[in-house]
Design a protein around this motif. Structure first.
Motif: not given
Length: 70
Positions: A45-50
């Protein structure tokens, strides 16, 4: 069961957000490049902030852009 929080993206959604192909994002991850990611239960998964931080880090400052910034 498919209600993933908006701040977290699976690989296809993250690739689309970045304007990349899924295979390109996969390759970047395997080579240790690209945005930070989470691995939970074997899923990535990827966080929006990253994703946003990765985009900001890619900004290239030119002489012209510095002059326009004032």
């Amino acid at each position: 069961m498919n209600n993933i929080p908006q701040a977290r993206f699976r690989v296809p959604e993250a690739a689309q957000y970045l304007g990349l192909g899924v295979s390109t994002l996969d390759k970047m991850r395997m080579e240790g490049r690209g945005p930070r990611y989470l691995k939970i239960g074997g899923r990535v998964f990827y966080r929006l902030t990253d994703l946003d931080a990765y985009i900001e880090a890619a900004v290239i400052e030119t002489t012209d852009s510095r002059a326009l910034a004032g």
